[in-house]
Design a protein around this motif. Structure first.
Motif, PDB file in Angstrom:
ATOM      1  N   GLY A   1       0.820  -1.215   0.000  1.00  0.00           N
ATOM      2  CA  GLY A   1       0.000   0.000   0.000  1.00  0.00           C
ATOM      3  C   GLY A   1       0.846   1.254   0.000  1.00  0.00           C
ATOM      4  O   GLY A   1       0.562   2.212  -0.731  1.00  0.00           O
ATOM      5  N   VAL A   2       1.916   1.260   0.804  1.00  0.00           N
ATOM      6  CA  VAL A   2       2.803   2.420   0.834  1.00  0.00           C
ATOM      7  C   VAL A   2       3.495   2.594  -0.523  1.00  0.00           C
ATOM      8  O   VAL A   2       3.632   3.717  -1.027  1.00  0.00           O
ATOM      9  CB  VAL A   2       3.851   2.262   1.955  1.00  0.00           C
ATOM     10  CG1 VAL A   2       4.910   3.359   1.871  1.00  0.00           C
ATOM     11  CG2 VAL A   2       3.170   2.299   3.317  1.00  0.00           C
ATOM     12  N   VAL A   3       3.902   1.477  -1.130  1.00  0.00           N
ATOM     13  CA  VAL A   3       4.567   1.544  -2.441  1.00  0.00           C
ATOM     14  C   VAL A   3       3.632   2.147  -3.488  1.00  0.00           C
ATOM     15  O   VAL A   3       4.018   3.048  -4.253  1.00  0.00           O
ATOM     16  CB  VAL A   3       5.040   0.139  -2.873  1.00  0.00           C
ATOM     17  CG1 VAL A   3       5.504   0.160  -4.332  1.00  0.00           C
ATOM     18  CG2 VAL A   3       6.158  -0.345  -1.970  1.00  0.00           C
ATOM     19  N   VAL A   4       2.395   1.668  -3.527  1.00  0.00           N
ATOM     20  CA  VAL A   4       1.440   2.154  -4.538  1.00  0.00           C
ATOM     21  C   VAL A   4       1.106   3.627  -4.303  1.00  0.00           C
ATOM     22  O   VAL A   4       1.092   4.431  -5.244  1.00  0.00           O
ATOM     23  CB  VAL A   4       0.164   1.296  -4.507  1.00  0.00           C
ATOM     24  CG1 VAL A   4      -0.914   1.908  -5.393  1.00  0.00           C
ATOM     25  CG2 VAL A   4       0.470  -0.121  -4.977  1.00  0.00           C
ATOM     26  N   LEU A   5       0.854   4.004  -3.058  1.00  0.00           N
ATOM     27  CA  LEU A   5       0.523   5.404  -2.779  1.00  0.00           C
ATOM     28  C   LEU A   5       1.694   6.331  -3.066  1.00  0.00           C
ATOM     29  O   LEU A   5       1.511   7.459  -3.524  1.00  0.00           O
ATOM     30  CB  LEU A   5       0.070   5.544  -1.321  1.00  0.00           C
ATOM     31  CG  LEU A   5      -1.299   4.935  -0.998  1.00  0.00           C
ATOM     32  CD1 LEU A   5      -1.622   5.113   0.479  1.00  0.00           C
ATOM     33  CD2 LEU A   5      -2.391   5.590  -1.844  1.00  0.00           C
ATOM     34  N   THR A   6       2.921   5.859  -2.797  1.00  0.00           N
ATOM     35  CA  THR A   6       4.104   6.661  -3.119  1.00  0.00           C
ATOM     36  C   THR A   6       4.218   6.859  -4.630  1.00  0.00           C
ATOM     37  O   THR A   6       4.529   7.964  -5.100  1.00  0.00           O
ATOM     38  CB  THR A   6       5.373   5.992  -2.579  1.00  0.00           C
ATOM     39  OG1 THR A   6       5.243   5.816  -1.166  1.00  0.00           O
ATOM     40  CG2 THR A   6       6.605   6.834  -2.867  1.00  0.00           C
ATOM     41  N   ALA A   7       3.955   5.794  -5.391  1.00  0.00           N
ATOM     42  CA  ALA A   7       3.999   5.913  -6.853  1.00  0.00           C
ATOM     43  C   ALA A   7       2.939   6.892  -7.352  1.00  0.00           C
ATOM     44  O   ALA A   7       3.201   7.714  -8.242  1.00  0.00           O
ATOM     45  CB  ALA A   7       3.800   4.537  -7.487  1.00  0.00           C
ATOM     46  N   ILE A   8       1.732   6.817  -6.764  1.00  0.00           N
ATOM     47  CA  ILE A   8       0.665   7.751  -7.179  1.00  0.00           C
ATOM     48  C   ILE A   8       1.060   9.195  -6.848  1.00  0.00           C
ATOM     49  O   ILE A   8       0.894  10.103  -7.677  1.00  0.00           O
ATOM     50  CB  ILE A   8      -0.659   7.366  -6.487  1.00  0.00           C
ATOM     51  CG1 ILE A   8      -1.162   6.027  -7.024  1.00  0.00           C
ATOM     52  CG2 ILE A   8      -1.704   8.454  -6.691  1.00  0.00           C
ATOM     53  CD1 ILE A   8      -2.386   5.493  -6.303  1.00  0.00           C
ATOM     54  N   ALA A   9       1.599   9.405  -5.651  1.00  0.00           N
ATOM     55  CA  ALA A   9       2.024  10.755  -5.278  1.00  0.00           C
ATOM     56  C   ALA A   9       3.121  11.260  -6.213  1.00  0.00           C
ATOM     57  O   ALA A   9       3.123  12.432  -6.616  1.00  0.00           O
ATOM     58  CB  ALA A   9       2.521  10.760  -3.835  1.00  0.00           C
ATOM     59  N   TYR A  10       4.028  10.354  -6.577  1.00  0.00           N
ATOM     60  CA  TYR A  10       5.136  10.731  -7.457  1.00  0.00           C
ATOM     61  C   TYR A  10       4.625  11.180  -8.832  1.00  0.00           C
ATOM     62  O   TYR A  10       5.043  12.220  -9.347  1.00  0.00           O
ATOM     63  CB  TYR A  10       6.091   9.539  -7.600  1.00  0.00           C
ATOM     64  CG  TYR A  10       7.287   9.812  -8.448  1.00  0.00           C
ATOM     65  CD1 TYR A  10       8.421  10.437  -7.933  1.00  0.00           C
ATOM     66  CD2 TYR A  10       7.306   9.435  -9.791  1.00  0.00           C
ATOM     67  CE1 TYR A  10       9.520  10.687  -8.726  1.00  0.00           C
ATOM     68  CE2 TYR A  10       8.403   9.675 -10.591  1.00  0.00           C
ATOM     69  CZ  TYR A  10       9.510  10.299 -10.048  1.00  0.00           C
ATOM     70  OH  TYR A  10      10.596  10.556 -10.847  1.00  0.00           O
ATOM     71  N   VAL A  11       3.718  10.407  -9.434  1.00  0.00           N
ATOM     72  CA  VAL A  11       3.257  10.774 -10.781  1.00  0.00           C
ATOM     73  C   VAL A  11       2.353  12.009 -10.736  1.00  0.00           C
ATOM     74  O   VAL A  11       2.374  12.831 -11.663  1.00  0.00           O
ATOM     75  CB  VAL A  11       2.523   9.584 -11.452  1.00  0.00           C
ATOM     76  CG1 VAL A  11       3.457   8.406 -11.620  1.00  0.00           C
ATOM     77  CG2 VAL A  11       1.274   9.182 -10.695  1.00  0.00           C
ATOM     78  N   VAL A  12       1.560  12.158  -9.661  1.00  0.00           N
ATOM     79  CA  VAL A  12       0.684  13.333  -9.574  1.00  0.00           C
ATOM     80  C   VAL A  12       1.518  14.614  -9.470  1.00  0.00           C
ATOM     81  O   VAL A  12       1.246  15.606 -10.160  1.00  0.00           O
ATOM     82  CB  VAL A  12      -0.269  13.202  -8.376  1.00  0.00           C
ATOM     83  CG1 VAL A  12      -0.968  14.532  -8.094  1.00  0.00           C
ATOM     84  CG2 VAL A  12      -1.311  12.124  -8.648  1.00  0.00           C
ATOM     85  N   ILE A  13       2.551  14.604  -8.626  1.00  0.00           N
ATOM     86  CA  ILE A  13       3.360  15.812  -8.475  1.00  0.00           C
ATOM     87  C   ILE A  13       4.108  16.121  -9.764  1.00  0.00           C
ATOM     88  O   ILE A  13       4.289  17.292 -10.127  1.00  0.00           O
ATOM     89  CB  ILE A  13       4.349  15.669  -7.289  1.00  0.00           C
ATOM     90  CG1 ILE A  13       4.933  17.032  -6.925  1.00  0.00           C
ATOM     91  CG2 ILE A  13       5.469  14.711  -7.616  1.00  0.00           C
ATOM     92  CD1 ILE A  13       3.967  18.002  -6.345  1.00  0.00           C
TER      93      ILE A  13
END
Length: 335
Positions: A306-318
């Motif tokens: 979950g942390v990995v997926v949310l980090t990836a989402i935050a990375y692409v959104v920013i």
């Protein structure tokens, strides 16, 4: 080759694109960017799922041992409810598709240890890590801008010292820097709390631990472009019109030199989140990083993925936000 009447001919500037063509080109670029962002998130989610499958031993046994706190062999009758609850008795392909469908619905799974939705566990820690990351990014930008404005283009000696300091800062390991800051400013001078601390004073040292190396990286990327822009004709024109040195650097030079560090800000966000794993452990702070460390130690893989997926989402959104900001900073980017 025969030239037609529409050929611009040598020395003729190419015709400007119509607003409609520019709009279609921008739509195609954004479609590619969004598709790339989805691909990155899908790749991270797939890698996280495969990591769960690659876990040594039986997952149902691991879950049951986590819940009971006793490490022992389990009978098929004991494992049957766990297999049915998490779908471990299904084929890997079915589990993978069910996992992706859950992500599409915003379901990150259920924690093995806490038996709660992963999103609920992580969301409780997000505000603390978000405050830490945002403060570190702001501090890094402020430190970098002040340092570059003071030292870039001031002659070989000053510029050389400025670049050397940036290289040293960029190379500082966060775990070492955090310990030094605690020893000097918390234990030695007593200015800040040694561990924990939910107020602003408790945020200063952890944020500085993340910000100082980032300021070094951002300064290195900004200095070269900043000094190149200082030699451009329009800068000389601005000086001839009577603009002061600080005004020229802030209004004319910094705007053109900011694209490189702005690009790195997307990477810096990921760096602050990964650095939070170390900083939150050193300073005994609550947050996503410390939750991740606890989950790894207890083999609570849904929390880790979950942390990995949310980090990836935050990375692409920013990064998408930064892509939208480029034309506002330098209109030539969207030309």
């Amino acid at each position: 080759m025969t030239l037609t009447s529409t050929d611009p001919g040598p020395g003729t500037a190419p015709p400007e694109r119509s607003p409609a063509r520019r709009g279609r080109a921008a739509a195609r670029r954004w479609a590619v960017r969004i598709a790339s962002a989805v691909l990155v998130v899908w790749g991270a989610a797939t890698a996280a799922f495969l990591a769960q499958l690659a876990q040594p031993g039986d997952r149902a046994t691991a879950v049951l041992n986590l819940r009971t706190g006793q490490v022992q062999e389990r009978s098929p009758d004991e494992l049957a409810p766990i297999n049915a609850e998490y779908g471990f008795d299904r084929s890997p392909l079915y589990q993978y598709l069910d996992y992706l469908a859950g992500l599409a619905r915003g379901d990150l799974g259920t924690s093995y240890q806490q038996h709660r939705p992963v999103w609920e566990v992580i969301s409780e820690q997000v505000p603390s890590t978000l405050a830490l990351s945002a403060t570190a990014l702001v501090l890094a930008w402020v430190l970098m801008l002040v340092w570059v404005l003071l030292t870039a283009g001031r002659g070989p000696v000053v510029s050389g010292w400025g670049a050397a300091v940036e290289s040293v800062l960029a190379g500082l390991p966060q775990y070492w820097l955090g310990v030094v800051l605690v020893l000097v400013f918390a234990l030695g001078l007593g200015w800040f709390p040694v561990v924990g601390g939910s107020g602003p004073t408790g945020l200063v040292l952890p944020a500085l631990t993340l910000a100082l190396p980032l300021a070094g990286f951002l300064g290195q990327s900004t200095r070269t472009e900043f000094e190149r822009v200082l030699g451009q004709p329009f800068v000389l024109t601005a000086r001839l019109r009577g603009s002061g040195d600080l005004a020229v650097r802030l209004r004319h030079v910094l705007r053109h030199a900011a694209l490189a560090p702005l690009t790195l800000t997307g990477w810096a966000l990921g760096a602050t989140i990964s650095g939070a794993v170390i900083v939150e452990t050193v300073f005994t702070r609550t947050g996503v990083g410390r939750t991740l460390v606890t989950a790894v130690e207890s083999q609570d893989l849904p929390i880790v993925t979950g942390v990995v997926v949310l980090t990836a989402i935050a990375y692409v959104v920013i990064n998408l936000v930064l892509d939208a900001l480029y034309p506002l900073i330098d209109p030539r980017v969207d030309a």
